[in-house]
Design a protein around this motif. Structure first.
Motif, PDB file in Angstrom:
ATOM      1  N   GLY A   1       0.839  -1.191   0.000  1.00 52.73           N
ATOM      2  CA  GLY A   1       0.000   0.000   0.000  1.00 52.73           C
ATOM      3  C   GLY A   1       0.870   1.236   0.000  1.00 52.73           C
ATOM      4  O   GLY A   1       2.095   1.161   0.166  1.00 52.73           O
ATOM      5  N   PRO A   2       0.267   2.410  -0.167  1.00 51.09           N
ATOM      6  CA  PRO A   2       1.051   3.640  -0.290  1.00 51.09           C
ATOM      7  C   PRO A   2       1.464   4.265   1.036  1.00 51.09           C
ATOM      8  O   PRO A   2       2.356   5.108   1.074  1.00 51.09           O
ATOM      9  CB  PRO A   2       0.089   4.579  -1.038  1.00 51.09           C
ATOM     10  CG  PRO A   2      -1.275   4.120  -0.608  1.00 51.09           C
ATOM     11  CD  PRO A   2      -1.161   2.630  -0.452  1.00 51.09           C
ATOM     12  N   ASP A   3       0.834   3.861   2.142  1.00 51.06           N
ATOM     13  CA  ASP A   3       1.077   4.504   3.426  1.00 51.06           C
ATOM     14  C   ASP A   3       2.312   3.925   4.106  1.00 51.06           C
ATOM     15  O   ASP A   3       2.710   2.790   3.846  1.00 51.06           O
ATOM     16  CB  ASP A   3      -0.147   4.324   4.335  1.00 51.06           C
ATOM     17  CG  ASP A   3      -0.181   5.304   5.478  1.00 51.06           C
ATOM     18  OD1 ASP A   3       0.529   5.071   6.477  1.00 51.06           O
ATOM     19  OD2 ASP A   3      -0.906   6.301   5.374  1.00 51.06           O
ATOM     20  N   ARG A   4       2.894   4.718   5.012  1.00 51.92           N
ATOM     21  CA  ARG A   4       4.059   4.246   5.769  1.00 51.92           C
ATOM     22  C   ARG A   4       3.762   2.930   6.473  1.00 51.92           C
ATOM     23  O   ARG A   4       4.600   2.016   6.512  1.00 51.92           O
ATOM     24  CB  ARG A   4       4.478   5.293   6.787  1.00 51.92           C
ATOM     25  CG  ARG A   4       5.684   4.891   7.632  1.00 51.92           C
ATOM     26  CD  ARG A   4       5.896   5.848   8.787  1.00 51.92           C
ATOM     27  NE  ARG A   4       6.180   7.199   8.322  1.00 51.92           N
ATOM     28  CZ  ARG A   4       6.093   8.287   9.095  1.00 51.92           C
ATOM     29  NH1 ARG A   4       5.720   8.161  10.370  1.00 51.92           N
ATOM     30  NH2 ARG A   4       6.375   9.479   8.607  1.00 51.92           N
ATOM     31  N   ARG A   5       2.578   2.800   7.018  1.00 51.10           N
ATOM     32  CA  ARG A   5       2.251   1.596   7.784  1.00 51.10           C
ATOM     33  C   ARG A   5       2.115   0.345   6.907  1.00 51.10           C
ATOM     34  O   ARG A   5       2.008  -0.780   7.419  1.00 51.10           O
ATOM     35  CB  ARG A   5       0.952   1.808   8.570  1.00 51.10           C
ATOM     36  CG  ARG A   5      -0.273   2.046   7.706  1.00 51.10           C
ATOM     37  CD  ARG A   5      -1.544   2.118   8.542  1.00 51.10           C
ATOM     38  NE  ARG A   5      -2.707   2.405   7.721  1.00 51.10           N
ATOM     39  CZ  ARG A   5      -3.188   3.614   7.512  1.00 51.10           C
ATOM     40  NH1 ARG A   5      -2.602   4.659   8.083  1.00 51.10           N
ATOM     41  NH2 ARG A   5      -4.255   3.799   6.751  1.00 51.10           N
TER      42      ARG A   5
END
Length: 418
Positions: free
Chosen positions: A402-406
């Protein structure tokens, strides 16, 4: 996980996820104790998308660790565009970054990209018509090429108004009447000098010893721009950037402080390219959404294609080898295929040989081969990680679904990659 300094390198044509990878490495969750992000190539044309804590920013000159409060060192190999830098600082401040300019250190030897370079770049690319090279229109090529022959303006010149004025006058005269100032109307060169004086007062201009000072405080992350397949000497001419993308400059900087580094290559699960140039696996039926990558007025369209293990292996070899891989976009549906060879008029090619450094004739031959070949596509297993590791003979140490840091997941132990 990794105990040495880290070089983050895009193994494609750019847009593989370097910025998001650097952001994660700098985050408290990763726990690497990063003291600074060092930019070692490119300039204001970079576009490194980071999504973290509900914020999104496309990093150009600031390092992608800025959301984590990590300082950026723009090394002497950077091309610094102060006007764009000021604009980026304002956008970061609006996203809640306190005093973004205070996080910057800029090597005084770095070249300045000016509005004159930008205007010349766009005029040259426009003149090419349908034969455009794929420039971003940000003056990068003009900045680099002018400095090869003339006494070009640098960041440290912003502290010396008279020197800067003379260099800007010579620069404007070099590019001719369409760009040179007219004394009968007004003199924009003096406006530029004053603007750059304000820029010099707002940032920290440093000498060559800053890298060692930052290294003594903790780990350094060297953030590359663009992709190895666009490298000025390893890319496929003439569709290349005026920048050394492969980690030669980062390793030279590390040699100055006698410190080793771990080189982390970044790739997607499929291949993309912005603008003109050879792209053997391009497939116009692939419609994977790209919310942060659109058609650029100078770059042209954002293109999609199947994963290409031949080009990935070439990028790894052209970079002098890497230590580990970060694979991004595992959440995308992917294409299910990868190129494992090219069908050419003279037979099947399953490896591209990097030529001698600065051998443009060899690179043009590769361009011709890629332009005239057809990819041999092989189905990728549902779990592409083991397949990629075997194909590239390189351990995968980080993934992103996914694109998020998490969305980033380390998948190797410290002992495996230290």
């Amino acid at each position: 996980m990794i105990r040495s300094h880290i070089i983050v390198l895009d193994l494609g044509f750019g847009d593989a996820g370097k910025g998001a990878t650097v952001d994660w490495l700098c985050s408290p969750e990763a726990g690497f104790g990063v003291s600074a992000v060092v930019r070692f190539n490119g300039g204001a044309q970079a576009a490194h998308n980071v999504i973290a804590d509900g914020r999104h920013h496309t990093f150009a000159q600031f390092g992608s660790g800025t959301f984590c409060g990590i300082p950026t060192l723009l090394s002497r190999h950077m091309l610094v565009e102060p006007i764009a830098l000021a604009s980026e600082s304002l956008r970061l401040a609006a996203l809640g970054v306190p005093d973004p300019l205070s996080l910057l250190r800029i090597d005084g030897r770095a070249l300045l990209t000016t509005p004159i370079h930008i205007a010349a770049n766009r005029a040259r690319e426009d003149a090419r018509g349908s034969s455009r090279h794929g420039s971003c229109g940000r003056g990068i090529g003009e900045t680099a090429s002018y400095a090869l022959e003339y006494d070009a303006p640098t960041v440290s010149d912003c502290l010396r108004p008279n020197v800067l004025y003379a260099k800007l006058q010579a620069l404007a005269a070099h590019y001719g009447p369409p760009i040179a100032p007219s004394a009968h109307r007004y003199e924009p060169i003096r406006d530029l000098v004053e603007m750059y004086r304000e820029f010099a007062a707002a940032v920290r201009i440093v000498d060559g010893g800053e890298l060692a000072r930052l290294a003594r405080r903790g780990r350094l992350i060297f953030e590359g721009a663009q992709g190895v397949l666009l490298d000025e000497w390893r890319g496929f001419h003439p569709h290349t950037t005026w920048s050394t993308v492969e980690p030669r400059n980062a390793r030279a900087l590390l040699a100055e402080i006698d410190t080793p580094a771990y080189t982390l290559g970044v790739t997607r699960t499929y291949l993309t390219r912005h603008g003109a140039g050879p792209f053997p696996t391009e497939d116009h039926t692939i419609t994977i959404p790209e919310p942060h990558n659109t058609t650029g007025p100078y770059q042209g369209a954002f293109r999609r294609g199947h994963l290409d293990s031949i080009l990935l292996r070439y990028a790894i070899e052209a970079s002098g080898g890497i230590d580990g891989l970060a694979v991004t976009h595992l959440d995308a549906p992917g294409t299910g295929y990868a190129a494992t060879g090219y069908a050419t008029p003279t037979g099947v090619v399953d490896r591209l040989e990097p030529g001698p450094w600065q051998d443009l004739d060899h690179q043009r031959q590769l361009t011709e081969l890629l332009t005239t070949s057809n990819p041999i596509l092989t189905p990728i297993p549902a779990d592409p990680i083991p397949w990629l590791e075997r194909r590239l003979d390189t351990p995968i140490v980080l993934t992103a679904d996914g694109p998020d840091r998490r969305d980033r997941t380390p998948i190797r132990t410290a002992a495996a990659v230290a």
